[in-house]
Scaffold this active site. Structure first.
Site, short mmCIF file in Angstrom:
data_model
loop_
_atom_site.label_atom_id
_atom_site.label_comp_id
_atom_site.label_asym_id
_atom_site.label_seq_id
_atom_site.Cartn_x
_atom_site.Cartn_y
_atom_site.Cartn_z
N ALA A 66 89.26 146.47 34.01
CA ALA A 66 90.50 145.71 33.80
C ALA A 66 91.63 146.73 33.73
CB ALA A 66 90.41 144.93 32.50
N GLY A 112 85.39 145.88 33.45
CA GLY A 112 85.57 144.62 34.18
C GLY A 112 85.06 144.69 35.62
N GLU A 115 81.42 144.12 35.31
CA GLU A 115 81.30 142.71 34.93
C GLU A 115 81.51 141.80 36.14
OE1 GLU A 115 84.05 143.38 31.58
OE2 GLU A 115 82.57 142.35 30.35
N GLU A 135 83.97 150.33 27.60
CA GLU A 135 85.01 149.74 26.73
C GLU A 135 85.05 150.32 25.32
OE1 GLU A 135 83.22 148.07 28.90
OE2 GLU A 135 84.43 146.52 29.86
N1 COA Z 1 93.22 150.56 34.37
C1 COA Z 1 94.39 151.01 34.81
N2 COA Z 1 94.52 152.06 35.63
C2 COA Z 1 93.39 152.65 36.04
C3 COA Z 1 92.13 152.23 35.62
C4 COA Z 1 92.06 151.11 34.76
N3 COA Z 1 90.91 150.61 34.34
N4 COA Z 1 91.19 153.03 36.19
C5 COA Z 1 91.86 153.93 36.92
N5 COA Z 1 93.19 153.71 36.84
C6 COA Z 1 94.27 154.45 37.49
C7 COA Z 1 94.56 155.78 36.77
O1 COA Z 1 95.41 155.56 35.66
C8 COA Z 1 95.22 156.57 37.89
O2 COA Z 1 96.55 156.10 38.03
P1 COA Z 1 97.75 157.19 38.23
O3 COA Z 1 97.39 157.90 39.52
O4 COA Z 1 98.97 156.35 38.34
O5 COA Z 1 97.71 158.11 37.04
C9 COA Z 1 94.47 156.09 39.15
O6 COA Z 1 93.88 154.84 38.80
C10 COA Z 1 93.36 157.03 39.57
O7 COA Z 1 92.48 157.23 38.46
P2 COA Z 1 92.13 158.68 37.84
O8 COA Z 1 91.73 158.48 36.41
O9 COA Z 1 93.23 159.63 38.13
O10 COA Z 1 90.87 159.05 38.75
P3 COA Z 1 89.67 160.01 38.36
O11 COA Z 1 88.89 160.21 39.60
O12 COA Z 1 90.17 161.21 37.64
O13 COA Z 1 88.78 159.18 37.30
C11 COA Z 1 87.65 157.21 36.48
C12 COA Z 1 88.12 158.01 37.72
C13 COA Z 1 87.09 155.90 36.98
C14 COA Z 1 86.57 157.99 35.73
C15 COA Z 1 88.86 156.98 35.54
O14 COA Z 1 89.92 156.41 36.31
C16 COA Z 1 88.58 156.03 34.40
O15 COA Z 1 87.95 156.39 33.43
N6 COA Z 1 89.08 154.77 34.50
C17 COA Z 1 88.98 153.80 33.44
C18 COA Z 1 87.60 153.25 33.36
C19 COA Z 1 87.50 152.27 32.21
O16 COA Z 1 87.55 152.64 31.05
N7 COA Z 1 87.35 151.00 32.55
C20 COA Z 1 87.21 149.95 31.58
C21 COA Z 1 88.52 149.30 31.31
S1 COA Z 1 88.36 148.02 30.11
#
Ligand code: COA
Length: 263
Positions: A66, A112, A115, A135
């Site tokens: 999400a 999400g 999910e 989460e």
């Molecule tokens: N919500 C909002 N933005 C998200 C996102 C999320 N769940 N997942 C990734 N993004 C965004 C990042 O903020 C980043 O945006 P920016 O370029 O404007 O800063 C862009 O997507 C790329 O992600 P980034 O984190 O830079 O890539 P990465 O390769 O370094 O890491 C992940 C990849 C998937 C490990 C990391 O993005 C992450 O941990 N995401 C969240 C996962 C999460 O906790 N999901 C559950 C949400 S309830």
């Protein structure tokens, strides 16, 4: 309706839906969920579409969760509404859809995103896929059915472990656990999903639809769990640990829950 956050491709009777926010790793914001709901309402009535494949645009993510930036300042009521609306309008709708939906998991499927994949009737993952429910690392719990569907797919003990550790797993492990049905190289993912769609389409669409309903009916106990999940999800919102978790994500640092506990 013009869609800004999803795109589609119709090939014969198979509709492929792409979540299309690759710059944000296809994170599910409200607009995307609204569009997905609207599209699903159209597709369920369209007798020319027999099978749906759901995947992510780009080659890095299915859906990375999400959209954290949208709910970081939500309170209890808003948190509950977010979860409850998502359940009804998208996740339960997919699970109970009148035609098969295959998730083609082409990269990160987190929170999400996993999910969403778990709501689909079957899952095929590419070898680069990474899956998890992170989460609790944000101070919240899975709120789109993950606490129930993960346990249904892989068993309670392993689901507890993955939810509590917030750990990501690779495609091979997901296959062994039964979280995904098949795995393959990323280049052949859509072809493989299409191959499964073709096998399904040799059969009676009416019988396939009835089978989905019957299999789901055996999991009705999960309904109680889904209601509890919505309440528990809401309760995390506004908590200082939730504020720390979401702020840390947006500041690109690790959350320090110990500091929050110490006040
Ligand atoms: N919500 C909002 N933005 C998200 C996102 C999320 N769940 N997942 C990734 N993004 C965004 C990042 O903020 C980043 O945006 P920016 O370029 O404007 O800063 C862009 O997507 C790329 O992600 P980034 O984190 O830079 O890539 P990465 O390769 O370094 O890491 C992940 C990849 C998937 C490990 C990391 O993005 C992450 O941990 N995401 C969240 C996962 C999460 O906790 N999901 C559950 C949400 S309830």
């Amino acid at each position: 309706m013009a869609y800004n956050n999803i795109k589609t491709n119709l090939d014969g009777k198979v509709l492929t839906i792409y979540i299309n926010r690759p710059d944000k790793l296809n994170a599910l914001n409200k607009a995307t969920l609204d569009e997905l709901h609207k599209l699903l309402c159209e597709v369920e009535k369209d007798s020319n579409i027999w099978v749906v494949i759901l995947t992510g645009a780009g080659n890095k993510a299915f859906v990375a969760g999400a959209d954290i930036s949208e709910f970081a300042d939500f309170n209890y009521e808003q948190g509950m509404a977010l979860s409850s609306d998502g359940h009804v309008r998208v996740f339960n709708k997919i699970e109970r859809f009148n035609k098969p939906i295959i998730a083609a998991v082409n990269g990160f499927a987190l929170g999400g995103g996993l999910e969403l994949a778990m709501s689909c009737h079957v899952r095929i993952a590419s070898l680069n896929a990474k899956m998890g429910l992170p989460e609790v690392s944000l101070g919240v719990i899975p709120g789109y059915g993950g606490t129930q569907r993960l346990a249904q797919l892989i068993g309670k003990g392993k689901a507890m472990e993955l939810v509590m550790t917030a750990q990501m797993i690779e495609a091979e492990e997901a296959l062994v656990l039964g979280l995904v049905n098949q795995i393959c190289e990323q280049e052949s993912l859509l072809e493989k999903a299409y191959g499964m769609a073709k096998k399904i389409m040799r059969n009676s669409p009416n019988a396939v639809s009835c089978a989905i309903r019957a299999v789901n009916a055996g999991y009705i106990d999960g309904q109680v769990g889904l209601e509890e999940e919505i309440k528990a999800f809401g309760q995390c919102f506004g908590h200082p640990e939730f504020i720390e978790g979401t702020t840390a994500f947006m500041e690109k640092r690790r959350a320090d829950f110990e500091a929050v506990r110490k006040g």
